[in-house]
Design an enzyme around this catalytic site. Structure first.
Site, PDB file in Angstrom:
ATOM      1  N   HIS A 154      12.232  94.035  12.762  1.00 17.27           N
ATOM      2  CA  HIS A 154      13.257  94.951  13.266  1.00 17.27           C
ATOM      3  C   HIS A 154      14.142  95.434  12.117  1.00 17.27           C
ATOM      4  O   HIS A 154      14.212  94.807  11.064  1.00 17.27           O
ATOM      5  CB  HIS A 154      14.133  94.277  14.329  1.00 17.27           C
ATOM      6  CG  HIS A 154      13.492  94.266  15.692  1.00 17.27           C
ATOM      7  ND1 HIS A 154      12.661  93.259  16.097  1.00 17.27           N
ATOM      8  CD2 HIS A 154      13.571  95.144  16.734  1.00 17.27           C
ATOM      9  CE1 HIS A 154      12.232  93.512  17.333  1.00 17.27           C
ATOM     10  NE2 HIS A 154      12.773  94.649  17.742  1.00 17.27           N
ATOM     11  N   LYS A 158      19.953  94.668  13.274  1.00 18.29           N
ATOM     12  CA  LYS A 158      19.773  93.798  14.451  1.00 18.29           C
ATOM     13  C   LYS A 158      20.480  92.467  14.215  1.00 18.29           C
ATOM     14  O   LYS A 158      20.325  91.842  13.169  1.00 18.29           O
ATOM     15  CB  LYS A 158      18.287  93.576  14.736  1.00 18.29           C
ATOM     16  CG  LYS A 158      18.041  92.827  16.033  1.00 18.29           C
ATOM     17  CD  LYS A 158      16.639  93.014  16.546  1.00 18.29           C
ATOM     18  CE  LYS A 158      16.380  92.199  17.801  1.00 18.29           C
ATOM     19  NZ  LYS A 158      17.162  92.680  18.951  1.00 18.29           N
TER      20      LYS A 158
HETATM   21  N1  LIG Z   1      15.304  96.375  26.992  1.00 16.64           N
HETATM   22  C1  LIG Z   1      15.045  97.220  25.996  1.00 16.64           C
HETATM   23  O1  LIG Z   1      14.010  97.897  25.962  1.00 16.64           O
HETATM   24  C2  LIG Z   1      16.046  97.355  24.890  1.00 16.64           C
HETATM   25  C3  LIG Z   1      15.915  98.325  23.902  1.00 16.64           C
HETATM   26  C4  LIG Z   1      16.949  98.478  22.948  1.00 16.64           C
HETATM   27  C5  LIG Z   1      18.064  97.670  23.012  1.00 16.64           C
HETATM   28  N2  LIG Z   1      18.138  96.705  23.978  1.00 16.64           N
HETATM   29  C6  LIG Z   1      19.323  95.863  24.159  1.00 16.64           C
HETATM   30  O2  LIG Z   1      20.314  96.667  24.794  1.00 16.64           O
HETATM   31  C7  LIG Z   1      21.609  96.251  24.366  1.00 16.64           C
HETATM   32  C8  LIG Z   1      22.363  97.421  23.754  1.00 16.64           C
HETATM   33  O3  LIG Z   1      21.641  97.894  22.639  1.00 16.64           O
HETATM   34  P1  LIG Z   1      22.177  99.113  21.746  1.00 16.64           P
HETATM   35  O4  LIG Z   1      21.237  99.212  20.601  1.00 16.64           O
HETATM   36  O5  LIG Z   1      22.426 100.302  22.588  1.00 16.64           O
HETATM   37  O6  LIG Z   1      23.547  98.467  21.230  1.00 16.64           O
HETATM   38  P2  LIG Z   1      24.950  99.161  20.931  1.00 16.64           P
HETATM   39  O7  LIG Z   1      24.755 100.463  20.237  1.00 16.64           O
HETATM   40  O8  LIG Z   1      25.802  98.107  20.294  1.00 16.64           O
HETATM   41  O9  LIG Z   1      25.511  99.477  22.408  1.00 16.64           O
HETATM   42  C9  LIG Z   1      26.107  98.533  23.250  1.00 16.64           C
HETATM   43  C10 LIG Z   1      27.296  99.226  23.854  1.00 16.64           C
HETATM   44  O10 LIG Z   1      27.859  98.418  24.895  1.00 16.64           O
HETATM   45  C11 LIG Z   1      29.261  98.518  24.750  1.00 16.64           C
HETATM   46  N3  LIG Z   1      30.032  97.501  25.455  1.00 16.64           N
HETATM   47  C12 LIG Z   1      30.524  96.311  25.007  1.00 16.64           C
HETATM   48  N4  LIG Z   1      31.240  95.710  25.974  1.00 16.64           N
HETATM   49  C13 LIG Z   1      31.208  96.535  27.046  1.00 16.64           C
HETATM   50  C14 LIG Z   1      31.804  96.483  28.343  1.00 16.64           C
HETATM   51  N5  LIG Z   1      32.537  95.452  28.744  1.00 16.64           N
HETATM   52  N6  LIG Z   1      31.578  97.501  29.188  1.00 16.64           N
HETATM   53  C15 LIG Z   1      30.838  98.567  28.826  1.00 16.64           C
HETATM   54  N7  LIG Z   1      30.269  98.689  27.601  1.00 16.64           N
HETATM   55  C16 LIG Z   1      30.451  97.681  26.732  1.00 16.64           C
HETATM   56  C17 LIG Z   1      29.473  98.477  23.249  1.00 16.64           C
HETATM   57  O11 LIG Z   1      30.773  98.897  22.919  1.00 16.64           O
HETATM   58  P3  LIG Z   1      31.455  98.389  21.526  1.00 16.64           P
HETATM   59  O12 LIG Z   1      30.570  98.908  20.438  1.00 16.64           O
HETATM   60  O13 LIG Z   1      32.815  99.018  21.587  1.00 16.64           O
HETATM   61  O14 LIG Z   1      31.457  96.877  21.613  1.00 16.64           O
HETATM   62  C18 LIG Z   1      28.409  99.460  22.802  1.00 16.64           C
HETATM   63  O15 LIG Z   1      28.845 100.799  22.882  1.00 16.64           O
HETATM   64  C19 LIG Z   1      21.364  95.074  23.415  1.00 16.64           C
HETATM   65  O16 LIG Z   1      21.392  93.881  24.173  1.00 16.64           O
HETATM   66  C20 LIG Z   1      19.943  95.328  22.905  1.00 16.64           C
HETATM   67  O17 LIG Z   1      19.297  94.158  22.453  1.00 16.64           O
HETATM   68  C21 LIG Z   1      17.164  96.548  24.910  1.00 16.64           C
END
Ligand SMILES: NC(=O)c1ccc[n+]([C@@H]2O[C@H](COP(=O)([O-])OP(=O)(O)OC[C@H]3O[C@@H](n4cnc5c(N)ncnc54)[C@H](OP(=O)(O)O)[C@@H]3O)[C@@H](O)[C@H]2O)c1
Length: 261
Positions: A154, A158
């Site tokens: 990754h 990450k």
């Molecule tokens: N299942 C899949 O296929 C897949 C694919 C990609 C990613 N993921 C997972 O999805 C998650 C997010 O990934 P990402 O890459 O999008 O990460 P990211 O860019 O860090 O996005 C996460 C978002 O959630 C926000 N957040 C934090 N606390 C919150 C709350 N209480 N209420 C609402 N929003 C809140 C964060 O805000 P702040 O930045 O202000 O904290 C950030 O904007 C991770 O767990 C990742 O491992 C899963």
């Protein structure tokens, strides 16, 4: 279908805004962000670069879920548990891709599934679902003389390791061979490899979206099953497909295997 996004200003949230904006049958009606997020109060369409949508990022879950039929969650493990309780109460179907849910998160998932259709998948790719099925099938056919190792690659940003997907693939391997136990690193005098070991190893660097290879290593031959994600949009497409699947379905806990049918 009326969608709300939880984690709307994150990388995945923004990818889904762009995708939903381009789809005729989807309407984003709510966007929830963290209370400390400087993007709070801004239009999520403008943040995602698709123009004004009239949907303002809010930290208030009640406001963000208002009028939504399905909420798509890509946030953090701690935030996801809170969302699930509120979505279940408001009868909004849930699609969550948030990884590394702890015991409280998993409990919240199971509880929500009693009231609303709830789909959780640590990897929203249909290809990964098929890969998990292939791993299980291969290990049912090959005996313990064949060792299993999982390697994931990754991008450098990450923060967790090994990936949720690698753990999901390890689970698939264990459902064929229950004796396998995960080893997440080897260093020093570790001794010879035991037959019940399964290395689950992480490589980090560059901008790799996500590669997973299952090595099945036997006498005089090796089988390697690999999946490579080339764009984050893969997960956004999978999440939207999952949202269409849970829409108007019965309450219950679903996964990508159900979406594939
Ligand atoms: N299942 C899949 O296929 C897949 C694919 C990609 C990613 N993921 C997972 O999805 C998650 C997010 O990934 P990402 O890459 O999008 O990460 P990211 O860019 O860090 O996005 C996460 C978002 O959630 C926000 N957040 C934090 N606390 C919150 C709350 N209480 N209420 C609402 N929003 C809140 C964060 O805000 P702040 O930045 O202000 O904290 C950030 O904007 C991770 O767990 C990742 O491992 C899963």
């Amino acid at each position: 279908m009326k969608l709300a996004l939880h984690g709307a200003t994150g990388r995945m949230g923004q990818a889904i805004v762009r995708l939903a904006h381009a789809a005729e049958d989807l309407q984003i009606v709510g966007a929830v962000c963290a209370s400390v997020d400087p993007a709070q109060g801004k239009d999520v369409g403008e943040l995602a670069g698709v123009g004004t949508l009239g949907v303002i990022a809010t930290a208030d879950l009640g406001v963000g879920l208002l009028g939504a039929e399905v909420v798509i969650d890509f946030s953090t493990a701690s935030a996801a548990a809170g969302l699930m309780a509120v979505a279940a109460r408001e009868r909004v179907a849930i699609v969550s891709g948030t990884t590394n849910l702890d015991a409280a998160g998993r409990q919240a998932l199971e509880q929500a599934a009693k009231s609303v259709p709830t789909l959780w998948a640590p990897n929203m790719s249909l290809g990964i679902q098929v890969l998990a099925e292939l791993v299980e099938r291969a290990l049912r056919r090959l005996d313990a003389e064949y060792d299993v190792e999982i390697v994931e690659v990754h991008h450098r940003r990450k923060v967790d390791a090994p990936s949720g997907t690698a753990r999901r693939l390890a689970e698939a391997a264990r459902s064929a061979r229950s004796s396998l136990s995960e080893v997440t690193g080897r260093s020093g005098e570790v001794g010879q490899r035991r037959t019940d070991e399964m290395g689950v190893l992480a490589v980090r660097g560059g901008d790799v979206v996500g590669d997973h290879t299952i090595h099945i290593l036997g006498p005089c031959e090796r089988l390697e099953l690999t999946h490579r994600a080339t764009s984050r949009d893969l997960f956004a497409h999978g999440a939207v497909r999952a949202a269409r699947f849970v829409h108007q379905r019965k309450p219950g806990l679903y996964g990508m295997a159900d979406v594939l049918g």
